[in-house]
Scaffold this motif. Sequence first.
Motif, short mmCIF file in Angstrom:
data_model
loop_
_atom_site.label_atom_id
_atom_site.label_comp_id
_atom_site.label_asym_id
_atom_site.label_seq_id
_atom_site.Cartn_x
_atom_site.Cartn_y
_atom_site.Cartn_z
N SER B 387 0.84 -1.20 0.00
CA SER B 387 0.00 0.00 0.00
C SER B 387 0.87 1.25 0.00
N LEU B 388 0.40 2.23 -0.74
CA LEU B 388 1.11 3.51 -0.79
C LEU B 388 0.07 4.63 -0.73
N CYS B 389 0.36 5.60 0.13
CA CYS B 389 -0.54 6.73 0.28
C CYS B 389 0.30 7.98 0.04
N LEU B 390 -0.16 8.84 -0.86
CA LEU B 390 0.67 9.99 -1.21
C LEU B 390 -0.14 11.28 -1.23
N VAL B 391 0.41 12.31 -0.62
CA VAL B 391 -0.22 13.64 -0.68
C VAL B 391 0.82 14.66 -1.13
N PRO B 392 0.58 15.32 -2.27
CA PRO B 392 1.55 16.33 -2.73
C PRO B 392 1.26 17.70 -2.13
N LEU B 393 2.28 18.52 -2.10
CA LEU B 393 2.11 19.90 -1.64
C LEU B 393 2.64 20.83 -2.72
N PHE B 394 1.75 21.68 -3.20
CA PHE B 394 2.15 22.64 -4.23
C PHE B 394 2.29 24.01 -3.60
N TYR B 395 3.31 24.72 -4.02
CA TYR B 395 3.46 26.10 -3.56
C TYR B 395 3.74 26.96 -4.78
N ASN B 396 2.90 27.96 -4.99
CA ASN B 396 2.98 28.80 -6.18
C ASN B 396 2.93 27.97 -7.45
N ASP B 397 2.00 27.01 -7.48
CA ASP B 397 1.80 26.13 -8.62
C ASP B 397 3.00 25.25 -8.95
N LYS B 398 3.91 25.16 -8.04
CA LYS B 398 5.08 24.30 -8.27
C LYS B 398 5.10 23.23 -7.20
N ILE B 399 5.52 22.02 -7.59
CA ILE B 399 5.56 20.96 -6.59
C ILE B 399 6.62 21.32 -5.54
N TYR B 400 6.19 21.26 -4.29
CA TYR B 400 7.09 21.63 -3.20
C TYR B 400 7.53 20.40 -2.43
N ALA B 401 6.54 19.52 -2.15
CA ALA B 401 6.88 18.32 -1.38
C ALA B 401 5.84 17.23 -1.63
N LYS B 402 6.23 15.98 -1.32
CA LYS B 402 5.27 14.88 -1.38
C LYS B 402 5.43 14.06 -0.11
N LEU B 403 4.28 13.83 0.53
CA LEU B 403 4.28 13.01 1.74
C LEU B 403 3.85 11.60 1.33
N VAL B 404 4.73 10.64 1.58
CA VAL B 404 4.46 9.26 1.15
C VAL B 404 4.47 8.34 2.37
N VAL B 405 3.43 7.53 2.51
CA VAL B 405 3.40 6.53 3.59
C VAL B 405 3.24 5.16 2.95
N LEU B 406 4.04 4.19 3.43
CA LEU B 406 4.02 2.84 2.85
C LEU B 406 3.53 1.84 3.88
N ASN B 407 2.94 0.74 3.39
CA ASN B 407 2.62 -0.36 4.28
C ASN B 407 2.65 -1.67 3.52
N LYS B 408 3.05 -2.71 4.24
CA LYS B 408 3.22 -4.00 3.57
C LYS B 408 1.87 -4.69 3.31
#
Lengths: 124, 692
Positions: B387-408
Amino acid sequence: MNEKLQILKERTEDVEIIFVGGILDAHTAPILENSIKETIENGIVRIIFNLKDLEYISSAGLGVFMAFIEEIRNKNGDFKFAEMKEKIYSIFELLGFHLIFDILKSNDEAINYFKNNYLKKNEW
Amino acid sequence: MEIEKSISPLYWLGLFLLFLFHLGANLIFFVFNLEYNHFWTFLDTLLVVSFTILLITIFLNQKGTEYTSSSKFGQKFLDNTKTLALVTLTYLGFNLVFVALNWFISAKIIKFIRNELDFIFLLIIAFIFLSYQFSWLAQSKKKNRKTLIISLYFALILYATLLIIEHIFNSPDFVVSNDLTYFLIFTFAVLFFFSFNVKNWLPLSSRNTQKQILWYSLLMVGAFIPFLSIETKEIGIYFSSSFFLNISKFLGFSLLVTYVRSLYNAIISLPFSKVLEQKVYEVNTLTYLSKIVRNFNNLEILYDAIVELASNSMKRSPSFLILYDDHKVNKVKSYSQNEIEKREAEFFIQRKEIQEIIYGIEKPTILPSLSDKLFKNAKASGINYESLCLVPLFYNDKIYAKLVVLNKIPYFFDEDDLSLLVSYIETLSISIEGNNLLKQTIEKEKYKQELIIAREIQSNFLPKVLPKFDNLELDSFFKPSEEVGGDFYDIIKVDNEKILILVGDVSGKGMSAAFYMVLLKGIILSYNSDNFSVQNLFCHLNKTLYNQIDRRIHITISGLLFDLKNKTFEYFRAGHFPLICSCNGTIEFVNPNGLGLALVSDKFFSEQLSGIKKLLQSESYFVLYTNGLVEVLGQKDTRLGLEKLKQILQTTVYNSATELKNNIIEEVNRNGTIFDDDITLLVVKYINNKEK
């Protein structure tokens, strides 16, 4: 349109009359500059600035006209000024603009100047 | 322990003394096998009345403790129950011992001791239990709380009165009609039922507390069934037997009601406690986040916190915060419960396929089964996270960060998990925004500082100390509108007899004007001619500037040349304002021809430039100035400004250059404090010493 500066254009044959009203200073000068650029890009080089509603002009405002004068005179065009208030004229006069440009009483007179191909004779 | 806190030691002493009294009386009665006559009845009644009064006083003095949270209240309930359970178990233990002793010692003595122990234990349990009940009731937030307390008091007093009456008028074996006793006991039970609100706090207590409450409640319910089954005949005591019986029944009912209720609630809420705990955790983390989110100047702390919270709130799944800079991975923060897991997860996330997947996701997404959808030979390729859960963060329409959580575990994450991660990321974005604003403010501050330095440098180009001349008195005023300006003035000693005063103004203002002003100063400094004249200087300036600077920019300059030998002055202006002079009381403008600098080519410029030369009068004042001064005086109207300036020279009193300057500046300040343009003012006074 900017609250401080009003620009209105009127075309008669190959002459464009640009009515400039309000305040022409360092902040509003670029607006007029873009407007003139547009006119010149449309192939018009004979331009009359009607300044009857112009309340104030700063040194930066005066600079706008100087930015194009060389270019349009090379294209056999010119800037002429009409109906300017006395207080504006005194500023033009102080700097010597009356020696560089024709400053006339009315639009018609300015158009006439263009029709008779009367260009400022001074070799500026 | 809590009991000592809620019941004063004095009561315990009273209880102990009464018990000793009861024990003594009973012992005498038992040993001498006396008859229960009026004397004993009186004594017994006295005893019962004392017990009852003691109990009532305790309840009247009970004060509720404020419990700030449900979990604290749950803990308190558990602690109290534990105390009660301890006392109860001890009591039951004693009973067991006595059952065993029955075989060895005379049954009568055993019975006697047992009864006395029953009596004291029941009293203690009643004491503790009732004091808790009342303390809970006292802090209850229910609207009908007061009514409940009053009813409880009333029922208690009524019950006690009945007991006393019963003792006075009846034999020890006689009990107040059973129906009435049961009715009163039932009333108590109902009152307790309402006063004791389990629903409010029990589900909100921690899972561990709830579990313990469940087991203890079970124990208490089990332990108190014997209380209800106590029979009068079995007691066979001589003293206070009906009082004892009633107490035991009353306690049995009340405790049963209380603990059946907590047991029932614990059974119901326990299965949900896990979910509830999770939600409470989420709320707490968000609260925590909102606290640290203000930490604008240190985003690193926030990154670490987010990645750790994301991991913890997803059952300690490994989580990553990938930070981007211009679409490239700049930094990766990761958190796992242990080092092995961390290494494993980091290895996994660095795989090319996974990197590609992460790179491609642009909105909050759950991938439930990586091996199914993305890799045909998942097991073979060693995919261990499903399993993978991902939430991106955009700042000024540019990708700033991605939060990724994994599980087996496949299908591990649900929508709630995703929205929780989204809320983390939103919190982070607030901080980033704040951080950027902070940076901008710092940048602005830096820029301001640099402008101040620029201003200092620029002011070095203006004469700091005005030179002194025998026949001339000078004073100046300079005020840039922004930090730097385009005004310029200089005083040049051409030779021993000739002094040139220059005042200039670059069109526009601020930094650009300041640069051109410095350029102007440079050209003047470098101008070196054997045949010096103002015309030549101005023509040289025009020639140099016309070829150098932007067409939009022009400079106006004026020059006032004093010839002290020939006693003349000459004024030139290149597009600048006319000179104002006051010669022997006559005010006039000196206004020669001249175009501004950098407007036209040198030929036309020199043709137009001419000076006006005049003889110096015995006492003359000369005023040189720039646009800013005239505009302030005339409220943006140049002609009006000039007129005002003339008026000042005409109407005010002055005897020196400084006095005239002050008069003008006073008028300037009267016209306003906000200056759009630089203001320069130079006042010169000519004095003919010889004539004096």
